[in-house]
Write a protein that holds these residues in place. Structure first.
Motif, PDB file in Angstrom:
ATOM      1  N   LYS A   1      66.256  -8.756 -41.303  1.00 49.08           N
ATOM      2  CA  LYS A   1      67.674  -9.088 -41.198  1.00 49.08           C
ATOM      3  C   LYS A   1      68.099  -9.172 -39.739  1.00 49.08           C
ATOM      4  CE  LYS A   1      71.481  -7.897 -43.844  1.00 49.08           C
ATOM      5  NZ  LYS A   1      72.229  -6.958 -44.699  1.00 49.08           N
ATOM      6  N   LEU A   2      67.703  -8.184 -38.938  1.00 52.28           N
ATOM      7  CA  LEU A   2      68.074  -8.162 -37.528  1.00 52.28           C
ATOM      8  C   LEU A   2      67.481  -9.357 -36.787  1.00 52.28           C
ATOM      9  CD1 LEU A   2      69.346  -6.842 -35.059  1.00 52.28           C
ATOM     10  CD2 LEU A   2      67.283  -5.438 -34.830  1.00 52.28           C
ATOM     11  N   MET A   3      66.201  -9.635 -36.993  1.00 52.07           N
ATOM     12  CA  MET A   3      65.549 -10.735 -36.291  1.00 52.07           C
ATOM     13  C   MET A   3      66.154 -12.089 -36.691  1.00 52.07           C
ATOM     14  SD  MET A   3      63.567  -9.254 -34.255  1.00 52.07           S
ATOM     15  CE  MET A   3      62.684 -10.687 -33.634  1.00 52.07           C
ATOM     16  N   ALA A   4      66.514 -12.222 -37.954  1.00 48.56           N
ATOM     17  CA  ALA A   4      67.123 -13.477 -38.410  1.00 48.56           C
ATOM     18  C   ALA A   4      68.484 -13.677 -37.758  1.00 48.56           C
ATOM     19  CB  ALA A   4      67.256 -13.469 -39.930  1.00 48.56           C
TER      20      ALA A   4
ATOM     21  N   ARG B   1      77.289 -26.085 -37.606  1.00 47.65           N
ATOM     22  CA  ARG B   1      78.072 -25.204 -38.481  1.00 47.65           C
ATOM     23  C   ARG B   1      77.449 -25.132 -39.877  1.00 47.65           C
ATOM     24  NH1 ARG B   1      84.071 -26.815 -40.280  1.00 47.65           N
ATOM     25  NH2 ARG B   1      82.826 -28.225 -41.546  1.00 47.65           N
ATOM     26  N   GLU B   2      76.994 -26.258 -40.383  1.00 46.47           N
ATOM     27  CA  GLU B   2      76.361 -26.268 -41.705  1.00 46.47           C
ATOM     28  C   GLU B   2      75.074 -25.452 -41.687  1.00 46.47           C
ATOM     29  OE1 GLU B   2      75.837 -30.373 -42.603  1.00 46.47           O
ATOM     30  OE2 GLU B   2      77.966 -30.854 -42.409  1.00 46.47           O
ATOM     31  N   MET B   3      74.296 -25.609 -40.612  1.00 44.09           N
ATOM     32  CA  MET B   3      73.068 -24.832 -40.466  1.00 44.09           C
ATOM     33  C   MET B   3      73.379 -23.342 -40.429  1.00 44.09           C
ATOM     34  SD  MET B   3      71.539 -22.880 -37.858  1.00 44.09           S
ATOM     35  CE  MET B   3      72.134 -23.578 -36.319  1.00 44.09           C
ATOM     36  N   ALA B   4      74.411 -22.972 -39.643  1.00 49.49           N
ATOM     37  CA  ALA B   4      74.766 -21.561 -39.512  1.00 49.49           C
ATOM     38  C   ALA B   4      75.231 -20.975 -40.838  1.00 49.49           C
ATOM     39  CB  ALA B   4      75.858 -21.399 -38.454  1.00 49.49           C
ATOM     40  N   SER B   5      75.954 -21.760 -41.615  1.00 47.25           N
ATOM     41  CA  SER B   5      76.420 -21.295 -42.920  1.00 47.25           C
ATOM     42  C   SER B   5      75.249 -20.956 -43.828  1.00 47.25           C
ATOM     43  CB  SER B   5      77.301 -22.362 -43.569  1.00 47.25           C
ATOM     44  OG  SER B   5      77.685 -21.980 -44.874  1.00 47.25           O
ATOM     45  N   GLU B   6      74.275 -21.848 -43.902  1.00 43.86           N
ATOM     46  CA  GLU B   6      73.104 -21.611 -44.747  1.00 43.86           C
ATOM     47  C   GLU B   6      72.354 -20.352 -44.315  1.00 43.86           C
ATOM     48  OE1 GLU B   6      70.709 -25.096 -44.611  1.00 43.86           O
ATOM     49  OE2 GLU B   6      72.179 -26.382 -45.626  1.00 43.86           O
ATOM     50  N   ARG B   7      72.228 -20.171 -43.020  1.00 41.24           N
ATOM     51  CA  ARG B   7      71.459 -19.024 -42.538  1.00 41.24           C
ATOM     52  C   ARG B   7      72.218 -17.703 -42.695  1.00 41.24           C
ATOM     53  NH1 ARG B   7      68.702 -21.223 -37.063  1.00 41.24           N
ATOM     54  NH2 ARG B   7      68.118 -19.019 -36.853  1.00 41.24           N
TER      55      ARG B   7
ATOM     56  N   ILE C   1      77.248  -7.224 -41.848  1.00 40.71           N
ATOM     57  CA  ILE C   1      77.453  -8.546 -42.436  1.00 40.71           C
ATOM     58  C   ILE C   1      77.704  -8.361 -43.930  1.00 40.71           C
ATOM     59  CG2 ILE C   1      74.947  -8.915 -42.652  1.00 40.71           C
ATOM     60  CD1 ILE C   1      75.567 -11.954 -42.419  1.00 40.71           C
ATOM     61  N   GLU C   2      78.807  -8.912 -44.411  1.00 35.80           N
ATOM     62  CA  GLU C   2      79.168  -8.777 -45.824  1.00 35.80           C
ATOM     63  C   GLU C   2      79.882 -10.030 -46.287  1.00 35.80           C
ATOM     64  OE1 GLU C   2      80.875  -5.132 -47.369  1.00 35.80           O
ATOM     65  OE2 GLU C   2      80.474  -4.118 -45.473  1.00 35.80           O
TER      66      GLU C   2
ATOM     67  N   ASN D   1      70.793 -11.591 -47.710  1.00 34.45           N
ATOM     68  CA  ASN D   1      69.790 -11.128 -48.673  1.00 34.45           C
ATOM     69  C   ASN D   1      68.568 -10.493 -48.022  1.00 34.45           C
ATOM     70  OD1 ASN D   1      71.245 -12.075 -50.996  1.00 34.45           O
ATOM     71  ND2 ASN D   1      70.616 -14.162 -50.459  1.00 34.45           N
ATOM     72  N   LEU D   2      68.581 -10.378 -46.695  1.00 31.39           N
ATOM     73  CA  LEU D   2      67.457  -9.767 -45.998  1.00 31.39           C
ATOM     74  C   LEU D   2      67.721  -8.292 -45.732  1.00 31.39           C
ATOM     75  CD1 LEU D   2      66.641 -12.606 -43.423  1.00 31.39           C
ATOM     76  CD2 LEU D   2      65.476 -12.111 -45.592  1.00 31.39           C
ATOM     77  N   HIS D   3      66.681  -7.587 -45.314  1.00 24.75           N
ATOM     78  CA  HIS D   3      66.808  -6.151 -45.061  1.00 24.75           C
ATOM     79  C   HIS D   3      65.989  -5.765 -43.828  1.00 24.75           C
ATOM     80  CE1 HIS D   3      68.693  -5.611 -49.015  1.00 24.75           C
ATOM     81  NE2 HIS D   3      67.747  -6.409 -49.488  1.00 24.75           N
TER      82      HIS D   3
END
Length: 309
Positions: free
Chosen positions: A150-153, A132-138, A19-20, A144-146
């Motif tokens: 990151k995987l679980m999110a 779609r708005e929810m998915a964009s925020e997430r 993801i980038e 920014n996770l690691h």
């Protein structure tokens, strides 16, 4: 020419998916496919996306999941190629292999909805509405996770998208099946020929020649492969492009018809109404009064009864 196959590297010792976020002059504009599923979120940008036999305009916020080996391309509007540093495209790109969670993970009972969602992605799916708005925020949060967070999110996001049912399929099932069939080499050549030349006066004879078949055999082969006649398929591609042009209120219907590949405007009007249920004039009038995203959904809901709400 077949769609370009791109070999990706989505896994390493540090991650199981990619993801980038990118800021680029324009989207990657080569017709291609790859073995990975791909989420493409257009944070900022506009143009036309081609996924299988689907042609639709895109703009800020567009979010689409493309299944493995489904050919696709996002082509930015002309203004993005003018080397203006003030006009840039921003995207969040996510890619992952179908079995990135393990060979048997999706066969677990709890993963049934997610398995169906990823199978639907074989036809390309557009995330719609407030989901779609929810998915964009997430997606921004996931950037920014690691590590395990990151995987679980990301798994959680996929699961929520699957359970929401707030998506619609983009391509016809016939195209998706065709691409993965034994005759895919021939049908891909024909598809690529159509996509690159639909604005011109192309004929059945030319398409048959591309497939190295006589016209009678080609008609039978094309109908068996796509569940549509050659003319029907070509007209649907042209109508999809015409819809994008009609969003410009400065273009008249005749100009749109000619630019989309129709040489006879009464015929263009008939095909358009048969495909979408309204005339080009009615579509354009609605486009001027309705937001683009709502218009696309309203029209295509009639064409594709399998749209999810």
């Amino acid at each position: 020419m077949m769609p370009l196959f791109l070999k990706k590297n989505t896994t390493s010792l540090g991650h199981s998916f990619l993801i980038e976020k990118f800021t680029v002059p324009h989207t990657y504009d080569i017709w291609h496919h790859h073995t990975e599923l791909e989420f493409l979120h257009i944070v900022k940008g506009s143009g036309t996306r081609f996924i299988g036999d689907s042609i639709e305009s895109f703009t800020d916020g567009d979010l689409v999941l493309v299944g493995p080996n489904l050919p696709h391309v996002w082509r930015s509007d002309k203004c993005y190629y003018d080397s203006d540093p003030q006009i840039r495209v921003e995207v969040i790109l996510t890619q992952f292999l179908p079995d990135f969670l393990g060979k048997d993970f999706l066969n677990l009972s709890e993963m049934h909805e997610l398995k169906i969602f990823l199978e639907d992605a074989n036809q390309g799916v557009q995330i719609i509405g407030t989901t779609r708005e929810m998915a964009s925020e997430r997606l921004f949060e996931i950037l920014n996770l690691h590590g395990s967070q990151k995987l679980m999110a990301f798994i959680s996001l996929l699961a929520d998208l699957a359970s929401s049912k707030s998506y619609r399929k983009l391509t016809t099932s016939g195209f998706s099946n065709t691409y993965q069939s034994r005759g895919s080499s021939r049908i891909n050549k024909v598809h690529d020929f159509i996509m690159n030349n639909f604005m011109e006066d192309i004929s059945l004879a030319q398409a048959a020649e591309i497939a190295s078949m006589n016209e009678t055999a080609f008609c039978r082969f094309f109908k068996n492969s796509t569940l549509k006649t050659f003319t029907q398929f070509l007209n649907e591609v042209r109508i999809g492009y015409a819809c994008k042009l009609l969003l410009n209120e400065d273009l008249n219907v005749a100009s749109v018809g000619f630019e989309s590949g129709f040489k006879n405007i009464p015929y263009f009007n008939r095909v358009f109404k048969c495909t979408l249920g309204i005339t080009p004039q009615q579509y354009q009038k609605s486009a001027c009064a309705t937001s683009q995203k709502n218009l696309n959904f309203m029209m295509l809901e009639e064409k594709y009864p399998h749209i999810h709400n």
